[in-house]
Write an enzyme that holds these catalytic residues in place. Structure first.
Site, short mmCIF file in Angstrom:
data_model
loop_
_atom_site.label_atom_id
_atom_site.label_comp_id
_atom_site.label_asym_id
_atom_site.label_seq_id
_atom_site.Cartn_x
_atom_site.Cartn_y
_atom_site.Cartn_z
N SER A 102 0.82 -1.21 0.00
CA SER A 102 0.00 0.00 0.00
C SER A 102 0.86 1.27 0.00
CB SER A 102 -0.95 -0.04 1.20
OG SER A 102 -1.92 0.96 1.14
N ASP A 245 -5.94 2.00 -3.29
CA ASP A 245 -7.21 1.85 -2.59
C ASP A 245 -7.55 3.10 -1.79
OD1 ASP A 245 -5.34 1.56 -0.56
OD2 ASP A 245 -6.15 -0.32 0.23
#
EC number: 5.4.2.10
Length: 445
Positions: A102, A245
């Site tokens: 991430s 995301d």
């Protein structure tokens, strides 16, 4: 083997903490738990990754683990986490695996696992996978034709882009956006999605080389985006993290529009369109008090959850709600996805601008952010310290002094031996003073 799964999968320094051997074990165990033999023939798994260099090594290990358990692999290559979740459902796979850390620095990496339908795992399923990975549960070892096969999905990105296009009811013609792709997984699909919707797009930090992901760019480093928006005279800027995301925004003047403000804009739009189920928004306890106030004034109920988009997802599913997210920029739309989707968030945020004809700063002004101070205190036993009577008494005293003009949140970190002390108040100096006092109490226990 200690607890493998954190708040968002298995994560660590690649090739030291997260090794190829561990990746193989986890993937094989996940296949054993989520894709056991049964009716319906051979099971499949979708595998994707972000572009960091260690992802190549870990992808090979994950594919080996899955195929060694008799699962066929559908390799979708470099794509955002929400794309892998979507394709897990769209391709009717038994599970999906995203290899990404991430927003973390390049040397880190992680493994996120999705169940059938692209859903994140609950604690009980994670525990079962850990038991198999640790060798306390037996697993089958197929041979010959029983070993899984590997296929690429050449149109994976196009499938995801087509899915995103279905979520936007209006054109973005006339809007100019700068998108910071963090040299990450959205470097191809984010600019493509925004252009396909009609926006004029300036893409920055969209040249991943395996080493530059998140390096002074993306949702954790907004400076280059803020500068570019002003230089190009853009209507807004959007910043994604390494696996896309998340989405944060900046207005035409380069000022931050965080996840709370984004949720405010989208919740009001969905309320006006009759799409906000039960007039309810789901957010975590870390959301600013200003969001609570804005939602109350708008007649919208705010349901709070623990920190982490998995808990937001649980809150959304349990209540059948239609919008949730985090201050960090994870925003979830259950009608279109099973996890936070930064590119979708960017599309819908611009869609609201196009629909109303209002600038993003004007739309976001429906929420006033209260000053917030966060102090992380390193401790030996985070849970014991956070539950200490001395600490709890100090929190009560701080809350009493704030009254209705602020709030206190003290919680153990989900991933480190830290206690996080957060204070919000109408005055920044008051918030800072109380946060420092509470941090001192935590450190002394």
């Amino acid at each position: 083997m200690g607890r493998l799964f954190g708040t968002d999968g298995v994560r660590g320094l690649a090739n030291t903490e997260l090794t190829a051997e561990l990746a193989l074990q986890v993937a094989s165990a996940a296949a054993t738990v989520l894709a056991s033999p049964g009716s319906g023939g051979r099971k499949t798994a979708v595998v994707g990754r972000d572009p960091r260099a260690s992802g190549e090594m870990l992808e090979a290990a994950v594919v080996a683990g899955l195929t060694s358990a008799g699962v066929d692999v559908l390799n979708v290559g470099v794509l955002p986490t929400p794309a892998v979740a979507y394709l897990t459902a769209a391709l009717d796979a038994a599970l999906g695996v995203m290899i990404s850390a991430s927003h973390n620095p390049m040397p880190d990496n992680g493994i996120k696992i999705f169940a059938a339908g692209g859903h994140k795992l609950d604690d009980e399923v994670e525990d079962r996978i850990e038991a198999v990975a640790a060798g306390t549960t037996t697993r089958r070892a197929p041979t010959g034709a029983g070993i899984g096969r590997v296929r690429t999905v050449p149109d994976a990105a196009e499938r995801y882009l087509q899915h995103l296009a279905t979520a936007l009811p209006n054109s973005l013609d006339g809007l100019t956006v700068v998108v910071d792709c963090a040299h990450g997984a959205a470097s191809g699909v984010a600019p493509a999605a925004y252009r396909a919707a009609g926006a004029t797009v300036v893409a920055i930090n969209a040249e991943p080389d395996g080493l530059n992901i998140n390096e002074n760019c993306g949702s954790t480093h907004l400076e280059s985006l803020q500068k570019a928006v002003v230089e190009h005279g853009a209507d807004l800027g959007l910043a994604h993290d390494g696996d896309a995301d998340r989405c944060l925004a900046v207005d035409a003047a380069g000022s931050l529009i965080d996840g709370d403000a984004i949720m405010t804009v989208l919740a009001l739009g969905m309320r006006d369109a009759g799409e906000l189920v039960d007039n309810t928004l789901v957010a975590t306890v870390m959301s600013n008090l200003g969001l609570h106030i804005a939602m109350r004034e708008a007649g919208i109920t705010l349901v709070t959850t623990a920190v982490g988009d998995r808990y937001v997802l649980e809150g959304l599913r349990s209540g059948g709600f239609s919008l949730g997210g985090e201050q960090s920029g994870h925003v979830v739309f259950p009608a279109f996805g099973t996890t936070g989707d930064g590119v979708l968030t960017g599309l819908l945020l611009m869609g609201r601008m196009a629909e109303t004809g209002q600038a993003i700063a004007e739309l976001a002004s429906a929420m006033t952010t209260l000053p917030q101070v966060l102090v992380n205190v390193r401790v030996a036993d985070k849970r014991a310290v956070a539950a200490s009577p001395v600490v709890l008494d100090a929190v009560v005293a701080a809350e009493r002094s704030l009254g209705d003009n602020g709030r206190v949140l003290l919680r153990p970190s989900g991933t480190e031996q830290l206690v996080r002390v957060m204070v919000e108040a109408s005055d920044i100096e008051v918030a800072r003073k109380l946060a420092d006092e509470l941090a001192g109490t935590v450190a002394s226990v």
